[in-house]
Design a protein around this motif. Structure first.
Motif, short mmCIF file in Angstrom:
data_model
loop_
_atom_site.label_atom_id
_atom_site.label_comp_id
_atom_site.label_asym_id
_atom_site.label_seq_id
_atom_site.Cartn_x
_atom_site.Cartn_y
_atom_site.Cartn_z
N ASN A 95 0.81 -1.23 0.00
CA ASN A 95 0.00 0.00 0.00
C ASN A 95 0.84 1.27 0.00
O ASN A 95 0.29 2.37 0.01
CB ASN A 95 -0.93 0.00 1.21
N LEU A 96 2.17 1.12 -0.02
CA LEU A 96 3.04 2.30 -0.07
C LEU A 96 3.03 2.86 -1.48
O LEU A 96 3.44 2.18 -2.43
CB LEU A 96 4.46 1.91 0.35
N ASP A 97 2.59 4.11 -1.63
CA ASP A 97 2.54 4.69 -2.98
C ASP A 97 3.39 5.93 -3.14
O ASP A 97 3.51 6.45 -4.25
CB ASP A 97 1.11 4.96 -3.42
N THR A 98 4.02 6.42 -2.06
CA THR A 98 4.84 7.63 -2.17
C THR A 98 6.10 7.53 -1.33
O THR A 98 6.03 7.24 -0.14
CB THR A 98 4.04 8.88 -1.72
N ILE A 99 7.24 7.75 -1.97
CA ILE A 99 8.51 8.02 -1.28
C ILE A 99 9.07 9.28 -1.89
O ILE A 99 9.42 9.31 -3.08
CB ILE A 99 9.51 6.85 -1.43
N GLY A 100 9.15 10.35 -1.11
CA GLY A 100 9.47 11.66 -1.66
C GLY A 100 10.88 11.79 -2.19
O GLY A 100 11.10 12.35 -3.27
N ASP A 101 11.87 11.26 -1.46
CA ASP A 101 13.26 11.46 -1.86
C ASP A 101 14.02 10.16 -2.05
O ASP A 101 14.20 9.70 -3.17
CB ASP A 101 13.99 12.34 -0.82
N ASP A 102 14.45 9.53 -0.94
CA ASP A 102 15.41 8.44 -1.02
C ASP A 102 14.81 7.10 -0.62
O ASP A 102 14.08 7.00 0.36
CB ASP A 102 16.60 8.71 -0.08
N LEU A 103 15.22 6.06 -1.38
CA LEU A 103 14.95 4.68 -0.99
C LEU A 103 16.27 3.93 -1.02
O LEU A 103 16.97 3.92 -2.03
CB LEU A 103 13.96 4.02 -1.95
N ARG A 104 16.60 3.30 0.12
CA ARG A 104 17.85 2.55 0.23
C ARG A 104 17.54 1.16 0.79
O ARG A 104 17.16 1.03 1.95
CB ARG A 104 18.85 3.28 1.13
N ILE A 105 17.73 0.14 -0.04
CA ILE A 105 17.56 -1.26 0.37
C ILE A 105 18.94 -1.90 0.23
O ILE A 105 19.38 -2.21 -0.89
CB ILE A 105 16.53 -1.99 -0.50
N ILE A 106 19.63 -2.10 1.34
CA ILE A 106 21.07 -2.41 1.29
C ILE A 106 21.43 -3.56 2.23
O ILE A 106 21.01 -3.57 3.40
CB ILE A 106 21.89 -1.16 1.65
N GLU A 107 22.20 -4.51 1.72
CA GLU A 107 22.85 -5.56 2.52
C GLU A 107 21.87 -6.35 3.38
O GLU A 107 22.11 -6.65 4.54
CB GLU A 107 23.93 -4.94 3.44
N ASN A 108 20.75 -6.72 2.77
CA ASN A 108 19.82 -7.66 3.40
C ASN A 108 20.03 -9.00 2.68
O ASN A 108 19.45 -9.25 1.62
CB ASN A 108 18.38 -7.16 3.26
N SER A 109 20.86 -9.85 3.24
CA SER A 109 21.44 -10.96 2.50
C SER A 109 20.45 -12.03 2.08
O SER A 109 20.75 -12.82 1.17
CB SER A 109 22.57 -11.59 3.31
N SER A 110 19.27 -12.11 2.69
CA SER A 110 18.27 -13.11 2.31
C SER A 110 17.12 -12.52 1.50
O SER A 110 16.18 -13.24 1.13
CB SER A 110 17.70 -13.78 3.57
N LEU A 111 17.18 -11.26 1.20
CA LEU A 111 16.06 -10.58 0.53
C LEU A 111 16.03 -10.94 -0.96
O LEU A 111 16.92 -10.56 -1.71
CB LEU A 111 16.19 -9.07 0.71
N THR A 112 14.99 -11.68 -1.34
CA THR A 112 14.85 -12.11 -2.74
C THR A 112 13.62 -11.52 -3.41
O THR A 112 13.49 -11.59 -4.64
CB THR A 112 14.75 -13.64 -2.81
N ASN A 113 12.70 -10.96 -2.65
CA ASN A 113 11.42 -10.52 -3.19
C ASN A 113 11.19 -9.05 -2.82
O ASN A 113 10.98 -8.73 -1.65
CB ASN A 113 10.30 -11.39 -2.63
N LEU A 114 11.22 -8.18 -3.82
CA LEU A 114 10.98 -6.75 -3.62
C LEU A 114 9.70 -6.30 -4.30
O LEU A 114 9.52 -5.11 -4.60
CB LEU A 114 12.16 -5.92 -4.14
N CYS A 115 8.78 -7.24 -4.53
CA CYS A 115 7.55 -6.92 -5.25
C CYS A 115 6.66 -5.94 -4.49
O CYS A 115 5.78 -5.30 -5.09
CB CYS A 115 6.79 -8.19 -5.59
#
Length: 521
Positions: free
Chosen positions: A465-485
């Protein structure tokens, strides 16, 4: 001419009434959502204070936004004024504070948020002063000889500041005996008792009833008792008791009113503060770095404060003594209390506070007692290795900043279920965080969103349900993260605005990958 049927006009009338009713209802609901709290202000001072002297602060708060303060009436016009933003009361015309003419001055202060307000009663009691026994000015007594000579005058009142000891100087004083000051009843400004190596007690100040500004008791390594201050009822600003190495209790300190902060810190032998049981009002409470403190009993009469800061009390097992607290308006900070397992004594606090700071509590299992907190500008829940979830924050719908760092037992973010809007959101270094469930209602991150170094995290599904990020998105060094849908909606809405950084995860899709449906392995 074409005529419309009567039924049309009837329908139109009903629709108009429905719209008008719902509009008014919505306004009423919006108005009723705002609450204002105000506490009466009572103080006793010496007559003939100085112009601009601070008498204390009216305690007021609101469930949304901020309050303003204004005087609507006073028994003697022009005697005192109030700061519209802080609620601080100051003397305007000292001549009106004459015991013979006005032994009691009263007034009404309006504490308001828009059209919502509460009134606080102001009562100022004046103490009569014998003009023949007043020392006019400030005095610093650095030696026993100086104290003896000053005490020989039998002054009952000092209009200015009194310093007993060397205060911030490197050497200690040789003062051991305060009995020459036995006639002293009031001090118009600050009282310092500081830098006295062999001072064991405060005998000689047993008739002191009033301190007109701050009271500081610090760096007295032989001090064992403050019981001699048993007649002191009012300190108009801060009371600071710190770095007194063998002081073990506050017995006998029968104070009723502290206009500013009560700061008790760095007293390594302090076991309890039960001697404060007569305290009725205080602006803020800070109890920090008292390594042997085992109880907060003594605060049972306190119902509201601006700031509550409890930190670095290694053997404090609970918050007993604070169970009657219902209002914290600015800051709640609980930190480095390693035996504390819960915050249950705060369960009746119903506040909209500026900041909730819960950090470095090794044994803290839950924060469920915070469930009545309605709003917060900043929430920082970090470095609590035993904390299993964030339940207790479920009534928080919006915040400026939310940080969840280094909580090794948290597996999801349940407790943030009603959070919809935040400016800055950081979730980092939570080694067992496998899900961000709890963020299903998050709709807007106004500026920056960071998810870093959470090795058990596998997906971001709760961000659908997240529809707005105004500036920065940082998804970093999450070693098991396979799904960013879970980011599909926000990326389709051209978010984030400036920076999209995704790397060091098990899968690192680009914006284009997500737009094309290639959002998971």
């Amino acid at each position: 001419m074409r005529y419309l049927p009567k039924s049309f006009f009837l329908t139109l009338l009903l629709i108009s009434i429905f719209i008008l009713f719902n509009s008014c209802s919505s306004d009423d609901q919006s108005l009723s959502a705002i609450t204002v709290r105000a506490a009466d202000f009572l103080v006793t001072i010496d007559e003939m204070p100085s112009e601009g002297q601070i008498l204390g602060t009216v305690d007021g708060s609101t469930s949304q936004g901020s309050v303003s303060f204004s005087i609507t009436e006073q028994s003697v016009n022009g005697a005192f004024e109030i700061d519209a933003s802080t609620g601080e009361i100051k003397v305007v015309n000292p001549d009106l504070f004459d015991f013979e003419a006005n032994p009691i001055l009263t007034g009404t202060v309006k504490v308001s948020n828009g059209n919502v307000f509460e009134n606080a009663l102001v009562i100022i009691y004046l103490e009569d002063i014998d003009d023949n026994n007043v020392f006019d000015g400030r005095i610093w007594l650095k030696t026993q000889a100086e104290l003896n000579a000053f005490g020989a005058n039998n002054y009952t009142h000092i209009t200015g500041q009194l310093v007993i000891g060397t205060r911030y100087e490197l050497d200690f004083s040789d003062i051991t005996d305060l009995s020459p000051l036995t006639s002293l009843i009031s001090i118009g400004e600050n009282l310092f008792i500081a830098g006295n190596e062999d001072l064991a007690n405060l005998t000689g100040l047993h008739n002191l009833e009033y301190v007109g500004s701050h009271l500081h008791i610090f760096d007295n390594p032989s001090l064992t008792s403050v019981a001699e201050l048993n007649k002191l009822k009012t300190v108009t600003m801060d009371l600071n008791i710190y770095r007194n190495q063998i002081l073990s209790n506050m017995d006998g300190l029968a104070i009723n009113h502290i206009g500013g902060i009560l700061n008790i810190g760095y007293n390594p032998s302090l076991i309890n503060i039960q001697g404060l049981f007569e305290l009725i009002t205080v602006g803020s409470i800070q109890i920090q770095n008292n390594q042997q403190l085992t109880s907060l009993k003594g605060f049972e009469n306190i119902t509201g404060v601006s700031t509550l800061k409890i930190g670095g009390n290694d053997v404090l097992p609970n918050l007993e003594g604070l169970e009657n607290l219902t209002q914290i308006s600015t800051l709640l900070s609980i930190g480095s209390c390693n035996l504390l397992t819960n915050l249950d004594e705060l369960q009746d606090v119903s506040s909209s506070t500026a900041e909730i700071d819960i950090r470095f509590n090794n044994s803290l299992l839950n924060i469920g007692a915070l469930s009545n907190f309605q709003a917060a500008e900043i929430i920082d829940v970090s470095n609590n290795p035993s904390l299993v979830n964030l339940q207790g924050l479920e009534n928080i719908q919006s915040a400026n900043e939310v940080y969840v760092y280094q909580n090794s037992s948290i597996t999801d973010l349940s407790g943030l279920n009603n959070l919809t809007t935040v400016n800055y959101l950081g979730i980092s270094q939570n080694p067992n965080l496998s899900s961000i469930a709890g963020l299903e209602n998050l709709n807007t991150v106004q500026f920056s969103f960071s998810i870093q170094n959470n090795p058990a995290l596998t997906n971001l599904d709760s961000l659908n349900n997240l529809d707005t990020i105004g500036d920065d998105l940082r998804i970093i060094e999450n070693s098991s993260l396979t799904n960013l849908c879970g980011l599909q909606t926000v990326v389709e809405n051209n978010g984030p605005g400036d920076t999209y950084i995704v790397y060091g995860n098990a899968y690192n899709p680009t914006r284009e990958d997500i737009l094309n449906g290639n959002c998971s392995l």
